[in-house]
Design a protein around this motif. Structure first.
Motif, PDB file in Angstrom:
ATOM      1  N   LEU A 151     -87.882  32.652 -63.503  1.00  0.00           N
ATOM      2  CA  LEU A 151     -88.134  31.559 -62.560  1.00  0.00           C
ATOM      3  C   LEU A 151     -89.578  31.070 -62.615  1.00  0.00           C
ATOM      4  CD1 LEU A 151     -86.127  32.826 -59.444  1.00  0.00           C
ATOM      5  CD2 LEU A 151     -85.506  30.975 -61.005  1.00  0.00           C
ATOM      6  N   THR A 152     -90.512  32.002 -62.785  1.00  0.00           N
ATOM      7  CA  THR A 152     -91.925  31.626 -62.805  1.00  0.00           C
ATOM      8  C   THR A 152     -92.239  30.669 -63.955  1.00  0.00           C
ATOM      9  OG1 THR A 152     -92.580  33.717 -61.775  1.00  0.00           O
ATOM     10  CG2 THR A 152     -94.294  32.508 -62.943  1.00  0.00           C
ATOM     11  N   GLN A 153     -91.590  30.887 -65.077  1.00  0.00           N
ATOM     12  CA  GLN A 153     -91.810  30.029 -66.246  1.00  0.00           C
ATOM     13  C   GLN A 153     -91.157  28.658 -66.095  1.00  0.00           C
ATOM     14  OE1 GLN A 153     -90.356  32.239 -69.596  1.00  0.00           O
ATOM     15  NE2 GLN A 153     -91.937  33.807 -69.458  1.00  0.00           N
ATOM     16  N   ARG A 154     -90.214  28.552 -65.163  1.00  0.00           N
ATOM     17  CA  ARG A 154     -89.393  27.337 -65.110  1.00  0.00           C
ATOM     18  C   ARG A 154     -89.423  26.607 -63.774  1.00  0.00           C
ATOM     19  NH1 ARG A 154     -87.517  31.132 -68.363  1.00  0.00           N
ATOM     20  NH2 ARG A 154     -86.574  30.562 -70.355  1.00  0.00           N
ATOM     21  N   THR A 155     -90.221  27.065 -62.836  1.00  0.00           N
ATOM     22  CA  THR A 155     -90.306  26.391 -61.537  1.00  0.00           C
ATOM     23  C   THR A 155     -91.756  26.158 -61.151  1.00  0.00           C
ATOM     24  OG1 THR A 155     -90.253  28.496 -60.332  1.00  0.00           O
ATOM     25  CG2 THR A 155     -88.158  27.388 -60.682  1.00  0.00           C
ATOM     26  N   ARG A 156     -91.962  25.179 -60.308  1.00  0.00           N
ATOM     27  CA  ARG A 156     -93.294  24.894 -59.807  1.00  0.00           C
ATOM     28  C   ARG A 156     -93.669  25.869 -58.704  1.00  0.00           C
ATOM     29  NH1 ARG A 156     -92.597  18.360 -59.001  1.00  0.00           N
ATOM     30  NH2 ARG A 156     -91.743  17.907 -61.065  1.00  0.00           N
ATOM     31  N   TYR A 157     -94.944  25.901 -58.400  1.00  0.00           N
ATOM     32  CA  TYR A 157     -95.441  26.835 -57.381  1.00  0.00           C
ATOM     33  C   TYR A 157     -94.810  26.547 -56.014  1.00  0.00           C
ATOM     34  CZ  TYR A 157     -98.832  29.843 -54.982  1.00  0.00           C
ATOM     35  OH  TYR A 157     -99.427  30.829 -54.237  1.00  0.00           O
ATOM     36  N   GLU A 158     -94.594  25.248 -55.711  1.00  0.00           N
ATOM     37  CA  GLU A 158     -94.029  24.871 -54.417  1.00  0.00           C
ATOM     38  C   GLU A 158     -92.660  25.510 -54.184  1.00  0.00           C
ATOM     39  OE1 GLU A 158     -96.232  21.079 -55.821  1.00  0.00           O
ATOM     40  OE2 GLU A 158     -95.180  22.796 -56.696  1.00  0.00           O
ATOM     41  N   VAL A 159     -91.840  25.553 -55.227  1.00  0.00           N
ATOM     42  CA  VAL A 159     -90.505  26.106 -55.057  1.00  0.00           C
ATOM     43  C   VAL A 159     -90.565  27.608 -54.835  1.00  0.00           C
ATOM     44  CG1 VAL A 159     -89.921  26.625 -57.455  1.00  0.00           C
ATOM     45  CG2 VAL A 159     -88.142  25.989 -55.886  1.00  0.00           C
ATOM     46  N   ARG A 160     -91.565  28.264 -55.416  1.00  0.00           N
ATOM     47  CA  ARG A 160     -91.680  29.706 -55.234  1.00  0.00           C
ATOM     48  C   ARG A 160     -92.101  30.040 -53.807  1.00  0.00           C
ATOM     49  NH1 ARG A 160     -93.836  28.979 -60.440  1.00  0.00           N
ATOM     50  NH2 ARG A 160     -95.920  29.775 -60.055  1.00  0.00           N
ATOM     51  N   LEU A 161     -92.900  29.179 -53.202  1.00  0.00           N
ATOM     52  CA  LEU A 161     -93.232  29.355 -51.783  1.00  0.00           C
ATOM     53  C   LEU A 161     -91.979  29.175 -50.933  1.00  0.00           C
ATOM     54  CD1 LEU A 161     -96.620  27.390 -51.451  1.00  0.00           C
ATOM     55  CD2 LEU A 161     -96.285  29.849 -51.684  1.00  0.00           C
ATOM     56  N   GLN A 162     -91.182  28.178 -51.293  1.00  0.00           N
ATOM     57  CA  GLN A 162     -89.941  27.929 -50.559  1.00  0.00           C
ATOM     58  C   GLN A 162     -88.979  29.104 -50.720  1.00  0.00           C
ATOM     59  OE1 GLN A 162     -89.452  25.493 -48.564  1.00  0.00           O
ATOM     60  NE2 GLN A 162     -87.298  25.757 -48.082  1.00  0.00           N
ATOM     61  N   LEU A 163     -88.957  29.702 -51.889  1.00  0.00           N
ATOM     62  CA  LEU A 163     -88.114  30.866 -52.135  1.00  0.00           C
ATOM     63  C   LEU A 163     -88.475  32.022 -51.203  1.00  0.00           C
ATOM     64  CD1 LEU A 163     -87.790  31.096 -56.031  1.00  0.00           C
ATOM     65  CD2 LEU A 163     -85.913  31.094 -54.388  1.00  0.00           C
ATOM     66  N   LEU A 164     -89.770  32.288 -51.071  1.00  0.00           N
ATOM     67  CA  LEU A 164     -90.212  33.381 -50.199  1.00  0.00           C
ATOM     68  C   LEU A 164     -89.837  33.109 -48.749  1.00  0.00           C
ATOM     69  CD1 LEU A 164     -93.748  34.367 -51.558  1.00  0.00           C
ATOM     70  CD2 LEU A 164     -91.553  35.452 -51.984  1.00  0.00           C
ATOM     71  N   HIS A 165     -89.993  31.865 -48.334  1.00  0.00           N
ATOM     72  CA  HIS A 165     -89.616  31.484 -46.975  1.00  0.00           C
ATOM     73  C   HIS A 165     -88.120  31.749 -46.756  1.00  0.00           C
ATOM     74  CE1 HIS A 165     -88.902  28.810 -43.494  1.00  0.00           C
ATOM     75  NE2 HIS A 165     -90.157  29.061 -43.213  1.00  0.00           N
ATOM     76  N   PHE A 166     -87.315  31.420 -47.734  1.00  0.00           N
ATOM     77  CA  PHE A 166     -85.870  31.633 -47.650  1.00  0.00           C
ATOM     78  C   PHE A 166     -85.541  33.125 -47.608  1.00  0.00           C
ATOM     79  CE2 PHE A 166     -81.735  31.940 -50.041  1.00  0.00           C
ATOM     80  CZ  PHE A 166     -80.938  31.530 -48.982  1.00  0.00           C
ATOM     81  N   LEU A 167     -86.231  33.929 -48.414  1.00  0.00           N
ATOM     82  CA  LEU A 167     -85.970  35.373 -48.439  1.00  0.00           C
ATOM     83  C   LEU A 167     -86.359  36.040 -47.126  1.00  0.00           C
ATOM     84  CD1 LEU A 167     -87.119  36.265 -52.080  1.00  0.00           C
ATOM     85  CD2 LEU A 167     -84.798  35.866 -51.242  1.00  0.00           C
TER      86      LEU A 167
END
Length: 246
Positions: free
Chosen positions: A121-137
């Motif tokens: 995921l890190t190689q294929r997503t922007r930083y913004e989406v990874r923040l959103q992922l953590l919020h969802f988790l």
């Protein structure tokens, strides 16, 4: 269509790495023969890079959900319902059920690796989406009314694999776990910060999480962005009252 056949064959020959290679090889053939895939827009479509397909993202997202649900050794029905409700609300019942069936089939054959998923995921997503992922988790962890220490530790581990900064992780965590300096953590500053530093931090965080920056028609993403923005506003208002900032 060819890319999915390639991924399927590759998975059984060399596992996940073979599936990825097969998928990309099939993608090349698809482009050569003019085959078009009938994909649907997903929760994070606007944030993912062109080389990650919706199906890839859905399964990896569901895998991370599974890891968090199992983190404290207890599978909470409320947490399971939270994930299912999210997928059904986002993709529709039929699509969500298909995703869960595929996930269950893969899960039976291979142990889920948070590090491997996050590297993908890190190689294929922007930083913004990874923040959103953590919020969802964190939302999943809180679904049963309590975010346990094992869940926090697991999400922190995932954040590290996703290359999310410590301050961003603590800011999102503070939105779910209350503490004495909660408001300061959300704004990513210390209690010793000056009033001017508080104001500057609020402006920066407001820009970072403002819903207008989330360029998507997806209601799930909009809701998440609005929720984080409200938390930032509330944190600033709390500090304003505490310090008498005008």
């Amino acid at each position: 269509m060819i890319k999915w056949v390639g991924a399927f064959i590759g998975f059984f020959i060399r596992g996940l790495s073979g599936a990825i290679l097969g998928f990309f090889a099939g993608s090349v053939l698809d482009s050569l023969f003019g085959t078009k895939s009938n994909t649907t827009r997903t929760v994070f479509t606007d944030f993912t890079r062109p080389n990650v397909s919706p199906a890839d993202f859905e399964l990896n997202l569901l895998s991370l959900c599974s890891i968090v649900i199992k983190a404290d050794g207890q599978i909470s029905q409320k947490e399971m319902d939270y994930v299912r409700q999210y997928f059904v609300g986002t993709y529709g019942k039929d699509k969500a059920n298909a995703i869960f069936r595929t996930f269950n089939d893969i899960n039976k054959k291979r142990e889920i690796s948070a590090q491997r998923i996050c590297a993908f995921l890190t190689q294929r997503t922007r930083y913004e989406v990874r923040l959103q992922l953590l919020h969802f988790l964190f939302g999943i962890a809180q679904a049963d009314g309590n975010v346990s220490n094992p869940e926090v530790n697991k999400i922190k581990e995932i954040a590290g694999y996703l290359r999310v900064s410590r301050v961003d992780f603590e800011s999102i965590m503070a939105m779910f776990i209350k503490s004495a300096d909660n408001s300061y953590k959300i704004l990513e500053i210390d209690k010793t910060s000056t009033n001017e530093e508080v104001k500057k931090a609020y402006r920066n965080m407001a820009k970072k999480y403002h819903p207008d920056r989330v360029n998507t028609q997806d209601e799930a993403i909009k809701k998440g962005a609005e929720e984080k923005f409200k938390q930032v506003q509330l944190a600033y208002e709390t500090i304003q009252k505490e310090r008498g900032i005008g």
